[in-house]
Design a protein around this motif. Structure first.
Motif, PDB file in Angstrom:
ATOM      1  N   ALA A  39      17.702  43.962  40.843  1.00 15.77           N
ATOM      2  CA  ALA A  39      16.926  45.537  39.547  1.00 15.77           C
ATOM      3  C   ALA A  39      16.381  46.341  40.187  1.00 15.77           C
ATOM      4  O   ALA A  39      15.754  45.868  41.475  1.00 15.77           O
ATOM      5  CB  ALA A  39      16.950  44.950  38.287  1.00 15.77           C
ATOM      6  N   ASN A  40      16.852  47.318  39.549  1.00 16.66           N
ATOM      7  CA  ASN A  40      15.377  48.327  40.006  1.00 16.66           C
ATOM      8  C   ASN A  40      15.226  49.216  38.586  1.00 16.66           C
ATOM      9  O   ASN A  40      15.778  49.285  38.087  1.00 16.66           O
ATOM     10  CB  ASN A  40      15.975  48.908  41.534  1.00 16.66           C
ATOM     11  CG  ASN A  40      16.537  50.381  41.348  1.00 16.66           C
ATOM     12  OD1 ASN A  40      17.423  50.804  40.219  1.00 16.66           O
ATOM     13  ND2 ASN A  40      17.202  50.687  42.576  1.00 16.66           N
ATOM     14  N   HIS A  48      17.958  54.615  46.286  1.00 23.09           N
ATOM     15  CA  HIS A  48      17.324  53.211  46.384  1.00 23.09           C
ATOM     16  C   HIS A  48      18.002  52.671  45.218  1.00 23.09           C
ATOM     17  O   HIS A  48      18.158  51.615  45.533  1.00 23.09           O
ATOM     18  CB  HIS A  48      15.763  53.209  46.439  1.00 23.09           C
ATOM     19  CG  HIS A  48      14.355  53.217  46.774  1.00 23.09           C
ATOM     20  ND1 HIS A  48      13.892  52.466  46.537  1.00 23.09           N
ATOM     21  CD2 HIS A  48      14.856  53.092  48.529  1.00 23.09           C
ATOM     22  CE1 HIS A  48      12.883  52.615  47.575  1.00 23.09           C
ATOM     23  NE2 HIS A  48      13.543  53.371  48.274  1.00 23.09           N
ATOM     24  N   THR A  49      19.425  53.491  44.734  1.00 27.02           N
ATOM     25  CA  THR A  49      20.075  52.300  44.364  1.00 27.02           C
ATOM     26  C   THR A  49      21.146  52.562  45.214  1.00 27.02           C
ATOM     27  O   THR A  49      22.637  51.174  45.569  1.00 27.02           O
ATOM     28  CB  THR A  49      20.568  52.827  43.246  1.00 27.02           C
ATOM     29  OG1 THR A  49      19.180  52.667  41.977  1.00 27.02           O
ATOM     30  CG2 THR A  49      21.988  52.247  42.256  1.00 27.02           C
ATOM     31  N   ARG A  50      21.768  53.502  45.819  1.00 22.77           N
ATOM     32  CA  ARG A  50      23.582  54.150  46.144  1.00 22.77           C
ATOM     33  C   ARG A  50      23.314  53.277  47.656  1.00 22.77           C
ATOM     34  O   ARG A  50      23.652  52.883  48.434  1.00 22.77           O
ATOM     35  CB  ARG A  50      24.229  55.346  46.284  1.00 22.77           C
ATOM     36  CG  ARG A  50      22.995  56.261  47.027  1.00 22.77           C
ATOM     37  CD  ARG A  50      23.309  57.984  46.648  1.00 22.77           C
ATOM     38  NE  ARG A  50      22.700  59.161  46.594  1.00 22.77           N
ATOM     39  CZ  ARG A  50      22.356  59.649  48.124  1.00 22.77           C
ATOM     40  NH1 ARG A  50      22.549  58.729  49.188  1.00 22.77           N
ATOM     41  NH2 ARG A  50      21.135  60.608  48.078  1.00 22.77           N
ATOM     42  N   CYS A  51      22.464  53.855  48.237  1.00 27.65           N
ATOM     43  CA  CYS A  51      22.131  53.345  49.912  1.00 27.65           C
ATOM     44  C   CYS A  51      21.203  51.733  49.860  1.00 27.65           C
ATOM     45  O   CYS A  51      20.559  51.511  50.743  1.00 27.65           O
ATOM     46  CB  CYS A  51      21.524  54.521  50.586  1.00 27.65           C
ATOM     47  SG  CYS A  51      21.911  55.837  50.357  1.00 27.65           S
ATOM     48  N   PHE A 154      10.077  54.755  51.027  1.00 35.90           N
ATOM     49  CA  PHE A 154      10.811  56.298  49.139  1.00 35.90           C
ATOM     50  C   PHE A 154      10.301  57.056  49.270  1.00 35.90           C
ATOM     51  O   PHE A 154      10.147  58.001  48.566  1.00 35.90           O
ATOM     52  CB  PHE A 154       9.287  54.908  47.916  1.00 35.90           C
ATOM     53  CG  PHE A 154       9.539  55.787  46.887  1.00 35.90           C
ATOM     54  CD1 PHE A 154      10.931  55.283  46.035  1.00 35.90           C
ATOM     55  CD2 PHE A 154       8.859  55.757  46.102  1.00 35.90           C
ATOM     56  CE1 PHE A 154      11.119  55.140  44.729  1.00 35.90           C
ATOM     57  CE2 PHE A 154       9.184  56.631  44.649  1.00 35.90           C
ATOM     58  CZ  PHE A 154      10.623  56.671  44.341  1.00 35.90           C
ATOM     59  N   GLY A 155      10.116  57.346  50.799  1.00 39.44           N
ATOM     60  CA  GLY A 155       9.056  59.190  50.570  1.00 39.44           C
ATOM     61  C   GLY A 155       8.035  59.231  50.929  1.00 39.44           C
ATOM     62  O   GLY A 155       7.648  58.172  50.228  1.00 39.44           O
ATOM     63  N   MET A 156       7.861  60.587  51.291  1.00 40.82           N
ATOM     64  CA  MET A 156       5.832  60.539  50.907  1.00 40.82           C
ATOM     65  C   MET A 156       6.211  61.368  50.407  1.00 40.82           C
ATOM     66  O   MET A 156       6.874  62.446  49.591  1.00 40.82           O
ATOM     67  CB  MET A 156       5.941  61.903  52.842  1.00 40.82           C
ATOM     68  CG  MET A 156       6.284  61.327  54.372  1.00 40.82           C
ATOM     69  SD  MET A 156       5.343  59.626  54.116  1.00 40.82           S
ATOM     70  CE  MET A 156       3.464  60.373  54.355  1.00 40.82           C
ATOM     71  N   ARG A 157       4.413  60.858  49.640  1.00 43.15           N
ATOM     72  CA  ARG A 157       4.677  61.721  48.058  1.00 43.15           C
ATOM     73  C   ARG A 157       3.865  62.863  48.289  1.00 43.15           C
ATOM     74  O   ARG A 157       2.170  62.901  49.216  1.00 43.15           O
ATOM     75  CB  ARG A 157       3.755  61.031  47.330  1.00 43.15           C
ATOM     76  CG  ARG A 157       4.451  59.532  47.014  1.00 43.15           C
ATOM     77  CD  ARG A 157       3.535  58.810  45.528  1.00 43.15           C
ATOM     78  NE  ARG A 157       3.703  59.207  44.550  1.00 43.15           N
ATOM     79  CZ  ARG A 157       4.182  58.488  43.665  1.00 43.15           C
ATOM     80  NH1 ARG A 157       5.246  57.544  43.828  1.00 43.15           N
ATOM     81  NH2 ARG A 157       3.866  58.755  42.484  1.00 43.15           N
ATOM     82  N   ALA A 273      17.038  50.968  57.338  1.00 42.73           N
ATOM     83  CA  ALA A 273      16.920  51.814  58.585  1.00 42.73           C
ATOM     84  C   ALA A 273      17.807  53.173  57.806  1.00 42.73           C
ATOM     85  O   ALA A 273      18.000  53.852  57.570  1.00 42.73           O
ATOM     86  CB  ALA A 273      18.001  51.861  59.745  1.00 42.73           C
ATOM     87  N   ALA A 274      19.375  52.050  57.113  1.00 48.51           N
ATOM     88  CA  ALA A 274      20.542  53.009  56.183  1.00 48.51           C
ATOM     89  C   ALA A 274      20.009  54.249  55.387  1.00 48.51           C
ATOM     90  O   ALA A 274      20.075  55.081  54.912  1.00 48.51           O
ATOM     91  CB  ALA A 274      21.577  52.441  56.188  1.00 48.51           C
ATOM     92  N   ASN A 275      18.495  53.255  54.252  1.00 51.72           N
ATOM     93  CA  ASN A 275      18.242  53.329  53.085  1.00 51.72           C
ATOM     94  C   ASN A 275      17.036  54.293  53.420  1.00 51.72           C
ATOM     95  O   ASN A 275      17.085  55.709  53.153  1.00 51.72           O
ATOM     96  CB  ASN A 275      17.899  52.567  52.522  1.00 51.72           C
ATOM     97  CG  ASN A 275      16.969  53.011  51.447  1.00 51.72           C
ATOM     98  OD1 ASN A 275      15.452  53.174  51.172  1.00 51.72           O
ATOM     99  ND2 ASN A 275      17.499  53.044  49.751  1.00 51.72           N
ATOM    100  N   ARG A 276      16.538  54.622  54.633  1.00 48.28           N
ATOM    101  CA  ARG A 276      15.154  55.597  55.259  1.00 48.28           C
ATOM    102  C   ARG A 276      15.972  56.404  55.485  1.00 48.28           C
ATOM    103  O   ARG A 276      15.863  57.696  55.501  1.00 48.28           O
ATOM    104  CB  ARG A 276      14.674  55.300  56.371  1.00 48.28           C
ATOM    105  CG  ARG A 276      13.608  55.870  56.670  1.00 48.28           C
ATOM    106  CD  ARG A 276      12.972  55.909  58.225  1.00 48.28           C
ATOM    107  NE  ARG A 276      12.356  56.356  58.729  1.00 48.28           N
ATOM    108  CZ  ARG A 276      11.440  56.694  59.675  1.00 48.28           C
ATOM    109  NH1 ARG A 276      11.426  55.302  60.293  1.00 48.28           N
ATOM    110  NH2 ARG A 276      10.719  57.563  60.742  1.00 48.28           N
TER     111      ARG A 276
END
Length: 335
Positions: A39-40, A48-51, A154-157, A273-276
């Motif tokens: 889950a997320n 973070h879902t599709r990748c 998750f990305g830079m805030r 890596a793909a998620n990033r």
């Protein structure tokens, strides 16, 4: 804004969905495939879902190993606090969680979400894969009855407001929304902001009505929630290297064969890596669109050294024990 759902009804609905979803996950002793719930809290279109969780599920499920990963995105099985409690109890097998949320169960891990502790995703991954990161994962597992399988970027805030934020002094007098957790509220103090608690679901309306002046989130989240419609400036402070940990209940892990464990671990690790890439491609696309439209104004001449120095001084003076040691260790390994 739609009327919020009745809390009692929402609690009953969440409990029912969790019970139904997780009952389907448990295999018996009749030779059936092992089923894992994953889950997320993100929408189906979020990286973070599709990748992320779907990519792991597709990889594992396509190997015919006798294990099936079933995904539940968008907080279908409860919010962050509810889901991690469910992972610890074994009602949910796997989850995607930020370290600030996990810090309630094991405080030292919250350091991973502190302002400017990491100098970007490469620094984050190098620590996580190293000796100290391994020890942190092991200690967290022993304390919680779970296992950390990996970390995803998750990305830079960044800050958004109706003015440019180039240096800490620019935050003075602004009511900035931060997530209502101890780590995030400490981050606000560390960079010189005045934090205001607003539910994430009410953030757009609060900005529109100007009950708050600004907020902070990764670029994809700002765009997904249309916050650029109610903010004139997005300042690229990069004050936090956002990350999410992939956790699994330890007993769920032990039910897997060695081959299944290796396949699941590899899928989570390889997805990183793909998620990033998904995260960074979304960021680049959104920023390009904003620049093309001319709104919101992208502020990219931020004095990040001033912010970093201020945060470092604050944490050096206020952290204690294991958190202080871990913070120093991470900063000393900065590239």
């Amino acid at each position: 804004m739609p009327k919020p759902p009745n809390k009692a009804l929402l609690a009953l609905t969440t409990t029912a969905v969790l019970a139904t979803g997780c009952a389907a996950m448990n295999s018996g002793d009749d030779g059936a495939d092992v089923k894992l719930s994953f889950a997320n809290s993100y929408t189906d279109n979020h990286p973070h879902t599709r990748c992320g969780i779907k990519a792991v599920a597709d990889t594992v499920n396509g190997q015919d190993l006798g294990v099936t990963v079933e995904t539940f995105a968008n907080s279908q099985l409860g919010n962050d606090d509810t889901r991690f409690t469910s992972v610890r109890s074994g009602d949910l097998d796997m989850d995607v969680q930020g370290s600030s949320a996990l810090a309630g169960a094991y405080a030292p891990i919250g350091v991973l979400d502190m302002a400017y502790v990491f100098d970007g995703p490469d620094h984050l991954f190098a620590f996580f894969d190293g000796q100290q990161g391994t020890k942190l994962k092991d200690d967290f597992g022993k304390a919680t009855g779970t296992r950390v399988l990996g970390v995803w970027y998750f990305g830079m805030r960044h800050f958004s407001a109706n003015k440019a934020i180039r240096k800490p002094d620019d935050l003075k007098g602004l009511r900035m929304r931060f997530p209502d957790s101890k780590i995030y509220l400490e981050n606000a103090k560390a960079v010189g902001a005045t934090p205001t608690a607003v539910a994430f679901e009410e953030l757009y309306l609060a900005l529109q009505r100007k009950t708050i002046d600004g907020q902070e989130n990764p670029i994809p989240t700002i765009a997904e929630k249309s916050l650029d419609e109610v903010q004139t400036h997005v300042s690229l402070t990069g004050h936090q290297t956002g990350s999410q940990l992939i956790v699994i209940n330890e007993e769920s892990w032990k039910k897997l064969s060695s081959e299944q464990q290796q396949a699941l671990q590899k899928a989570v690790t390889d997805t990183r890596a793909a998620n990033r890439k998904c995260i960074e491609e979304d960021e680049a696309k959104i920023l390009a669109e904003w620049k093309s439209k001319g709104e919101p104004t992208i502020v990219d001449d931020v004095d990040t050294k001033a912010f970093t120095d201020k945060a470092g001084k604050y944490f050096a003076e206020n952290l204690e024990g294991e958190q202080a040691e871990l913070y120093k260790a991470i900063r000393s390994a900065a590239p």
